[in-house]
Scaffold this motif. Structure first.
Motif, PDB file in Angstrom:
ATOM      1  N   ALA A 138       0.827  -1.205   0.000  1.00  0.00           N
ATOM      2  CA  ALA A 138       0.000   0.000   0.000  1.00  0.00           C
ATOM      3  C   ALA A 138       0.866   1.262   0.000  1.00  0.00           C
ATOM      4  O   ALA A 138       0.575   2.249  -0.688  1.00  0.00           O
ATOM      5  N   LEU A 139       1.954   1.219   0.791  1.00  0.00           N
ATOM      6  CA  LEU A 139       2.847   2.374   0.840  1.00  0.00           C
ATOM      7  C   LEU A 139       3.516   2.618  -0.510  1.00  0.00           C
ATOM      8  O   LEU A 139       3.663   3.759  -0.952  1.00  0.00           O
ATOM      9  N   GLU A 140       3.871   1.557  -1.197  1.00  0.00           N
ATOM     10  CA  GLU A 140       4.504   1.701  -2.505  1.00  0.00           C
ATOM     11  C   GLU A 140       3.541   2.328  -3.510  1.00  0.00           C
ATOM     12  O   GLU A 140       3.963   3.085  -4.402  1.00  0.00           O
ATOM     13  N   LYS A 141       2.236   2.023  -3.368  1.00  0.00           N
ATOM     14  CA  LYS A 141       1.256   2.606  -4.274  1.00  0.00           C
ATOM     15  C   LYS A 141       1.197   4.124  -4.114  1.00  0.00           C
ATOM     16  O   LYS A 141       1.122   4.868  -5.085  1.00  0.00           O
ATOM     17  N   GLU A 142       1.238   4.568  -2.841  1.00  0.00           N
ATOM     18  CA  GLU A 142       1.226   6.014  -2.593  1.00  0.00           C
ATOM     19  C   GLU A 142       2.491   6.677  -3.155  1.00  0.00           C
ATOM     20  O   GLU A 142       2.434   7.761  -3.740  1.00  0.00           O
ATOM     21  N   VAL A 143       3.599   5.996  -2.972  1.00  0.00           N
ATOM     22  CA  VAL A 143       4.856   6.531  -3.526  1.00  0.00           C
ATOM     23  C   VAL A 143       4.774   6.623  -5.043  1.00  0.00           C
ATOM     24  O   VAL A 143       5.271   7.564  -5.666  1.00  0.00           O
ATOM     25  N   HIS A 144       4.113   5.649  -5.661  1.00  0.00           N
ATOM     26  CA  HIS A 144       3.974   5.655  -7.115  1.00  0.00           C
ATOM     27  C   HIS A 144       3.181   6.867  -7.584  1.00  0.00           C
ATOM     28  O   HIS A 144       3.528   7.500  -8.599  1.00  0.00           O
ATOM     29  N   ILE A 145       2.109   7.194  -6.843  1.00  0.00           N
ATOM     30  CA  ILE A 145       1.314   8.370  -7.210  1.00  0.00           C
ATOM     31  C   ILE A 145       2.162   9.636  -7.127  1.00  0.00           C
ATOM     32  O   ILE A 145       2.097  10.529  -7.978  1.00  0.00           O
ATOM     33  N   ARG A 146       2.975   9.733  -6.075  1.00  0.00           N
ATOM     34  CA  ARG A 146       3.822  10.909  -5.914  1.00  0.00           C
ATOM     35  C   ARG A 146       4.851  11.014  -7.048  1.00  0.00           C
ATOM     36  O   ARG A 146       5.143  12.103  -7.537  1.00  0.00           O
ATOM     37  N   ARG A 147       5.353   9.867  -7.456  1.00  0.00           N
ATOM     38  CA  ARG A 147       6.336   9.888  -8.544  1.00  0.00           C
ATOM     39  C   ARG A 147       5.703  10.336  -9.858  1.00  0.00           C
ATOM     40  O   ARG A 147       6.346  10.987 -10.686  1.00  0.00           O
TER      41      ARG A 147
END
Length: 942
Positions: A532-541
């Motif tokens: 889930a945390l990686e998904k949020e990071v993906h949005i930020r990227r």
């Protein structure tokens, strides 16, 4: 299907490249003298690739192995070389396929190697059993092709087998991990295994290299001692040869007449003391008038019924009625082996002719360069040393007296290979490969004899013995040890250390695989919980990527602007070149008043358009922050005189007065950008003339402040024009701003803004004082360093005004017919007569290489290949042929920042932006021609 074929081709290409790279990378670990590497990581890579992809990468494995073997063959050629490369490559493919079959059958191609039993089975299947294949095929094929003797088969096979085992045990698991699906999920594990293994490998390799260096040093020391002994032996033999010559000379000094029997008896004793000598001879100086009498004496008195005079005709030796004027071999011993040389005129062989004449003139023995002896039926090189004999008992003091009193010479002949074989015992000949050479100053050593088998020599060893002087020639002996010399002298500690170290690394790799496999299973759980945390990071990227897209768009816009300016500059400058060039040429011809007025109008329009283009380009550089200064010495006083002279004709036409004052306190040379400073002065004076209807223009150049090595130059330009109001002065230095009083004049309002930027870059200041109705005064202060003396460039500029183009050839490469005509007329006006033309880049290369032109004027934009590529091809051919460098000058309508550097990087000598004036063409070309002349003179003197 097509995509599958491309994927298969790419897979094999990558496999071949990696295999070849690994093989070459560990080549420095080879064990002399057999050249075997005791650690072969390429075998591990091949095994891992076939385990993962099956039969598909086998072609790449074969290709990589074959390329490596061909690279290692050295001088070997023909079918033997191909066979020695193909056989080991086939063995590598069979071994890799066997490893893949065993692993896929008993473990599975996607095994993660994360538990002990699986790791052990993987290493056993890919290691000791499968690794029997490639070493066996390689060893047997090399033995069958004569690569080494039968005694070396086992000594070669064991290191090969153990090297493959170590390479598979160390590298195969690592590559297997990298090729597993989803490898990035196991990157921590890969790093945890590979980093410690690689670090340990480096440590073991360093220890191995140190031990091997010590072993090789010991072997080299033994070989040095042995070759030094052989060198002394050969030197002693050559000194004995010189002693024999001295004895023969003494014989002829003590006894004016020596019969053939006396010569034979005397030389028989001497030949016993110098084994390896082919012949001793007496060659009297035979005059044409004496030839028949001497021949009859040899036939009638000495009983040599087959005696005849012999001379060289091309590559053959034929009989002749007379031997010519020079020494002829009259006595020679042992005569049975050298009868064909009797009666031969020495001067028929160029090397012998040079040597006997040098001996005659110097009064001491002189040795020839290597050549086949006349009496030698074998293809073997030999040497002959000649010692002069004179009428008197002593050597005359001068060369003229030696020439007059010379009666003949004695000689000693050596066959290179035979002489070596007589000096080196047969049982020791297998220990080394020896080359016997003569050094001629300025040339490579000439080999006259070799012994030993070069194919058995150790390539990493090569020694040159001390030079030996023999008859004013330098003789060198090249020694290289063979494998027989190496065996028994190296203790093998380095090889043992490397093998034990790699064995430890294989165990360490297995242990790390086991530990990291357990850790990898735990990390998988962590990765799932953080999805889930990686998904949020993906949005930020993604948001950051949008910002990056905006930045890229801005950069593209800036690049498009630069491309537009470059294109417009080129398209405008090309016709301007014709306008300015032709009007410049017409101005120097006989014209009527009306015609001259028309030419002046055309010239002014062209130069005005050029000034506008240059101002726009300068403004572009300023906005991009790329306006740079080029520092070089120049004369401020000369610049101060040049600027008013530039406007003298215009001042007279306007009915104004130009007052000039140049201070005598200015130094002769300062260091700075004189071209940019001239641009500032011209803009200021041009504006003063433009906005002054009547009255005078004043141009003053002086020294405001001076230290030991710095000076503050002050320039004041004033006029009696309309003046500028206080409100308008605030906007005066902005680009594209024209005041009301200016709008009646030509221009776009860029000059003063460019002046201000140039002065700012020079760390100076520019100020204005003006009132309406009272004129204006612009003051510029710029600091400069004081140059100590006139530079060579300044002297070239001064000398170029008197330079003549009459004696030089020119090639003009230009596709535009008008610009070709402009260049032709300018060169003709400067005195050139030898002028050729080319319309395309290909034609320019062909013509440029067809003869040695002094100067090539090369347009950069040409049909086909452009001027830059044409220059690169010419420079490449010059370097390959070691030819004299032609002067190539760029003629281009490109004048943006970096265009000059691109021309120079392509190999051009200088750069002239269009439009081109006769003054610029003359100064640039003359300076380059004079520089070439000075460099050629210096090279000749050195």
């Amino acid at each position: 299907m097509r995509f599958q074929r491309l994927s298969l081709l790419a897979l094999n290409a990558i496999t071949a490249g990696v295999y070849y790279t690994l093989a070459r990378a560990v080549g420095f670990l080879s064990l002399e003298p057999i050249g075997v590497v005791p650690f072969w990581p390429a075998a591990g890579f091949a095994a891992a690739m076939t385990i993962r992809f099956g039969w598909k990468p086998l072609a790449g494995i074969w290709l990589g192995a074959a390329l490596h073997e061909l690279q290692s063959l050295g001088e070997m050629e023909g079918l033997g070389a191909v066979a020695r490369a193909v056989a080991p490559a086939v063995g590598a493919c069979i071994q890799a396929a066997a490893a893949a079959w065993l692993v896929n059958r008993h473990i599975g191609r996607r095994a993660k190697l994360d538990d002990g039993p699986q790791i052990l089975r993987f290493l056993l299947h890919t290691g000791p059993v499968c690794c029997l294949i490639s070493p066996t095929v390689t060893t047997l094929s090399l033995f069958a092709l004569g690569g080494f003797a039968d005694t070396e088969v086992l000594r070669t096979w064991v290191p090969l087998w153990f090297g493959d085992i170590l390479g598979v045990a160390v590298l195969a698991p690592l590559v297997h991990l990298l090729l597993l699906p989803g490898v990035w999920n196991h990157r921590v594990r890969v790093a945890g295994v590979s980093i410690p293994a690689i670090a340990t490998i480096l440590a073991v390799v360093l220890v191995f290299l140190d031990l091997r260096e010590r072993e090789l040093t010991d072997v080299e020391r033994d070989f040095d001692r042995y070759t030094a002994s052989l060198s002394r032996n050969l030197e002693s033999r050559l000194q004995s040869c010189e002693t024999v010559l001295d004895a023969l000379v003494a014989l002829y000094r003590a006894q004016p007449v020596v019969t053939r029997e006396q010569f034979a008896e005397f030389t028989e004793i001497l030949l016993e003391d110098v084994p390896g000598v082919s012949a001793l001879a007496w060659a009297p100086l035979v005059r044409p008038a004496e030839a028949e009498e001497l021949r009859e004496q040899a036939i009638l008195e000495d009983g040599l019924l087959d005696f005849a005079w012999k001379i060289r005709s091309g590559a053959d030796v034929i009989q002749s009625d007379t031997p010519g004027d020079g020494p002829v071999i009259y006595y020679i011993e042992p005569i049975d082996k050298n009868r064909t040389a009797l009666g031969y005129a020495i001067s028929g062989t160029p090397a012998a002719d040079i040597a006997w004449k040098a001996a005659r003139d110097r009064g001491r023995p002189v040795t020839t360069t290597p050549f086949p002896l006349v009496q030698d039926r074998e293809a073997q090189q030999g040497l002959v040393c000649y010692a002069p004999v004179y009428e008197n008992d002593s050597v005359p003091e001068t060369s003229e007296e030696r020439y007059e009193s010379f009666i003949g010479c004695v000689s000693i002949a050596l066959r290179g290979k035979s002489f070596l074989e007589s000096a080196i015992p047969p049982e020791e000949g297998s220990w080394m490969s020896v080359k016997f050479a003569v050094t001629v100053r300025g040339y490579e050593p000439q080999i006259i004899g070799t012994i030993g088998d070069p194919s058995q020599a150790i390539s990493s060893f090569e020694y040159i013995s001390d030079s030996i002087q023999f008859g004013e020639r330098e003789v060198q002996l090249f020694f290289r040890p063979t494998r027989d010399f190496f065996y028994g002298r190296a203790p093998g500690e380095a090889s043992f250390t490397l093998q034990m170290g790699m064995s430890f690394i294989a165990l360490l790799t297995g242990f790390l695989l086991l530990v990291t496999g357990h850790a990898d299973r735990l990390s998988q759980q962590v990765r799932e919980r953080t999805a889930a945390l990686e998904k949020e990071v993906h949005i930020r990227r993604r948001a950051e990527a949008s910002s990056e897209d905006a930045r890229i768009a801005a950069e593209r816009a800036s690049s498009a602007k630069g491309h537009f300016l470059a294109t417009m500059s080129h398209e405008i400058r090309t016709p301007i070149n014709a306008i300015v060039g032709m009007s410049d040429l017409l101005a120097d011809t006989e014209l009527s008043a009306e015609q001259r007025e028309s030419v002046d109008i055309v010239h002014k329009a062209g130069t005005g358009l050029l000034a506008l283009v240059s101002d726009i380009l300068d403004l572009s550089k300023i906005e991009a922050g790329r306006l740079e200064l080029k520092l070089q010495p120049f004369s401020p006083a000369h610049l101060g005189e040049e600027v008013p002279a530039y406007f003298r004709r215009r001042i007279a036409e306007e009915g104004l007065e130009l007052r000039t004052r140049i201070s005598p306190d200015l130094p002769s040379l300062v260091v700075g950008d004189g071209t940019r400073l001239r641009q500032v002065f011209i803009i200021l004076v041009d504006n003063a003339i433009k906005y002054t209807d009547e009255g005078a223009i004043s141009f003053e150049l002086s020294c405001a402040k001076r230290d030991d090595d710095r000076i503050m130059v002050e320039c004041v330009v004033s006029d009696t024009g309309n003046g500028i109001s206080k409100e308008d002065r605030e906007a005066l230095f902005r680009p594209f701003v024209q005041l009301e009083v200016q709008k009646r004049r030509s221009g776009v309002g860029l000059g003063l803004s460019i002046c201000q930027e140039i002065v700012r870059l020079m760390e100076g200041t520019i100020t204005v004082e003006s009132e309406l109705g009272r004129g204006s005064q612009f003051t510029v202060h710029v600091p400069f360093g004081i140059a100590p003396e006139m530079t060579s460039a300044a002297r070239f500029d001064e000398a170029s005004t008197k330079f003549s183009f009459h004696d030089y050839s020119f090639l003009v490469v230009e596709d535009n017919p008008i610009n070709r005509k402009v260049a032709e007329r300018m060169l003709t006006r400067l005195g050139a007569e030898d002028i050729d033309f080319a319309e395309t880049g290909e034609e320019g290369v062909k013509k440029g290489l067809s003869r040695q032109y002094d100067v090539i004027l090369m347009d950069c934009d040409l049909p086909g290949i452009d001027g830059l590529e044409a220059t690169r091809q010419i420079r490449k051919e010059e370097a390959a042929a070691d030819a004299c460098r032609r002067i190539i000058i760029a003629l281009t309508a490109h004048a943006l920042e970096g265009d000059r550097d691109r021309c120079l990087q392509a190999g051009m000598d200088d750069y002239m932006p269009k439009p081109i004036t006769m003054a610029l063409l003359k100064a640039t070309t003359a300076q380059l021609l004079m520089e070439r002349s000075v460099n050629a003179s210096r090279a000749t003197e050195s």
